[in-house]
Structure formats: C-alpha cells, structure tokens
Write an enzyme that holds these catalytic residues in place. Structure first.
Site, PDB file in Angstrom:
ATOM      1  N   HIS A 266      61.397  45.799  -0.395  1.00 14.74           N
ATOM      2  CA  HIS A 266      61.549  44.801   0.886  1.00 14.74           C
ATOM      3  C   HIS A 266      62.553  45.538   2.061  1.00 14.74           C
ATOM      4  CE1 HIS A 266      64.806  42.485  -0.951  1.00 14.74           C
ATOM      5  NE2 HIS A 266      65.243  42.480   0.210  1.00 14.74           N
TER       6      HIS A 266
ATOM      7  N   ASP B  88      59.260  44.609  -6.166  1.00 13.13           N
ATOM      8  CA  ASP B  88      60.127  44.648  -5.193  1.00 13.13           C
ATOM      9  C   ASP B  88      61.036  46.095  -5.690  1.00 13.13           C
ATOM     10  OD1 ASP B  88      61.591  44.505  -2.994  1.00 13.13           O
ATOM     11  OD2 ASP B  88      62.655  42.816  -3.444  1.00 13.13           O
TER      12      ASP B  88
ATOM     13  N   SER C  93      70.473  43.620  -0.955  1.00 19.61           N
ATOM     14  CA  SER C  93      69.152  44.124  -1.251  1.00 19.61           C
ATOM     15  C   SER C  93      69.190  45.453  -1.983  1.00 19.61           C
ATOM     16  CB  SER C  93      68.273  43.987  -0.097  1.00 19.61           C
ATOM     17  OG  SER C  93      67.985  42.739   0.522  1.00 19.61           O
TER      18      SER C  93
END
Length: 254
Positions: free
Chosen positions: A65, A107, A203
């Site tokens: 992402h 992801d 992230s």
C-alpha cells in the site's frame, strides 16, 4: 455484523488514504548504532514515505500500500535521516504482488535496487533473514518493530530510528477483536491494550522475531495510537516465500 465490518473497512481505508505512509513508533526507544542495519527509508522525491528492510543485496521489502506514493529510492546504512549522502541512496523499481487493499491481504512489495548493495565487509548495512515457511510464533512472544516517524499520536516525525518491543497476539483473538474482517495471511502483534506499537503511517517496516523478519507493517486503528483497542496487523512473510524467493534468486521482477 456486516454493517460493522463495512464501517471498519471504510475507517481503515480512509485513514490509510490520509496518512498511511511514513513510519511512526509509539513508546519506543532510539535504536542502537549497530542494531537493525537492515532498515531502509523508502522515499519519494520529497523524502521519507515508508519503512522497509533489506532482504538481499538487490532487494528491499516494504508494504504494497506504499506503492501509490510512487517510491523512487531507498536510503540504507543510516539511523539518522539527516545524515544521508549519495552513496546511501539507491533508485528502485517496484515489484508488486497482486494487491487491492489492506483488508484483501497481500500487502507486500519488493523494491529492486538500481545497483548492488555492497555487503562484504560492510559495517553499516546487513540484510535480515526471512522466516521458514512453517515458522510458529507463540502467543506473547516478544518481537520488535521500528520506524522514523512520530513518537506520539498526532506528533511530528523524528530523524533518528525508533524501535519498540511488541508481543505476538493470538490470531483467533485478533480476528475476534477485529470483527473477523482480517485477511488470512497476517500476524497480529502489539497495540491491543498496550501503549506500545505502531501508529498510522508505520507502513512497510519489519516485525522482527529472533532476528528474522516475520512480518511487514500493514495497518492498525489510527485514531487511538497511544492506547489502541485493537491489535496491530502485519503481513505474514512466511506465506509469501514462494513469490519472494524466485525474485531474489533471479534478481528480476515478475
């Protein structure tokens, strides 16, 4: 139940869309100089956007992402983002796994470096090993996660790498707390009634257990970073080794 799941999905995707990128660690500590030499700052033309970690001389792993922010380079070999020179920066090409959104899973992403990271005799860069396909992480096992972002909710990012201990959380319990909306190939660690863990934006960083990178930071509940009521969620690397290993071996994306 379906209405609640839909609401949670909307909340997660909305929050990720607003500030998913960049790394934020809650209640952590400054990483030691010789610690976590595999850490990578994934960057666009304006600076740091995601965490990442070196897994071979040609590849950094991060979250899928992060791709919409169009990462153009990674920085290796420093814990302080104010101390970066041209030798530490590598242009990158994205190697994407099939991915739609964090609640659909997958992801995970590899970034191919534009040149080989010189590892022999290198005292500041060292790749981290990946897990065995059948690794078994026991509940409450202490692992670590790291990043370069805010050290409190709504705080400002920091230049020096922060690291924090997080416990593994039972997958069934995690699914229950998240109202059974989690994808199958994930690990839960930290954040559940703890004041330590990731905050929204952490992230792509690694979840590290026994010196193995076992997970990739995927998402959490953004609005309550300091005292989360749901566990933090990571992509389970062991479930993607059949995709990862051929890329690392042949040094090319598929």
């Amino acid at each position: 139940m379906h209405a609640l799941q839909g609401f949670l999905l909307f909340q997660i995707l909305t929050l990720l869309g607003h500030n998913a990128l960049g790394s934020q660690i809650i209640k952590g500590r400054k990483a030691e100089k010789k610690q976590m030499m595999y850490m990578a700052s994934v960057q666009d033309n304006n600076g740091h956007i995601c965490g990442g970690f070196l897994v071979s001389e040609y590849f950094v792993m991060t979250a899928a992402h992060c791709a919409p922010k169009n990462p153009t380079s990674v920085v290796l070999g420093t814990h302080n983002l104010k101390k970066v020179d041209d030798t530490m920066r590598y242009d990158v090409k994205m190697c994407k796994h099939s991915f739609n959104d964090v609640l659909s899973g997958n992801d995970i992403m590899l970034l191919k470096l534009s040149r080989k990271a010189r590892l022999e005799g290198n005292k500041i860069i060292k790749p981290i090993k990946l897990p065995h396909p059948k690794i078994n992480l026991k509940e409450n096992k202490t692992c670590i996660v790291a990043g370069w972002g805010a050290i409190k909710s709504n705080g400002e990012s920091v230049d020096e790498l922060q690291v924090v201990d997080v416990p593994i959380i039972n997958k069934d319990r995690c699914q229950s707390v998240w109202q059974n909306i989690l994808p199958a190939k994930v690990i839960c660690a930290g954040g559940y009634f703890k004041n330590k863990g990731i905050c929204q934006g952490d992230s792509g960083g690694p979840l590290v257990c026994d010196n193995l990178a076992v997970g990739v930071v995927s998402f959490n509940n953004n609005k309550i970073c300091d005292y989360p009521n749901v566990p933090n969620v990571y992509t389970d690397i062991s479930k993607f080794l059949s995709w990862i290993k051929p890329i690392l071996k042949k040094k090319k994306c598929y």
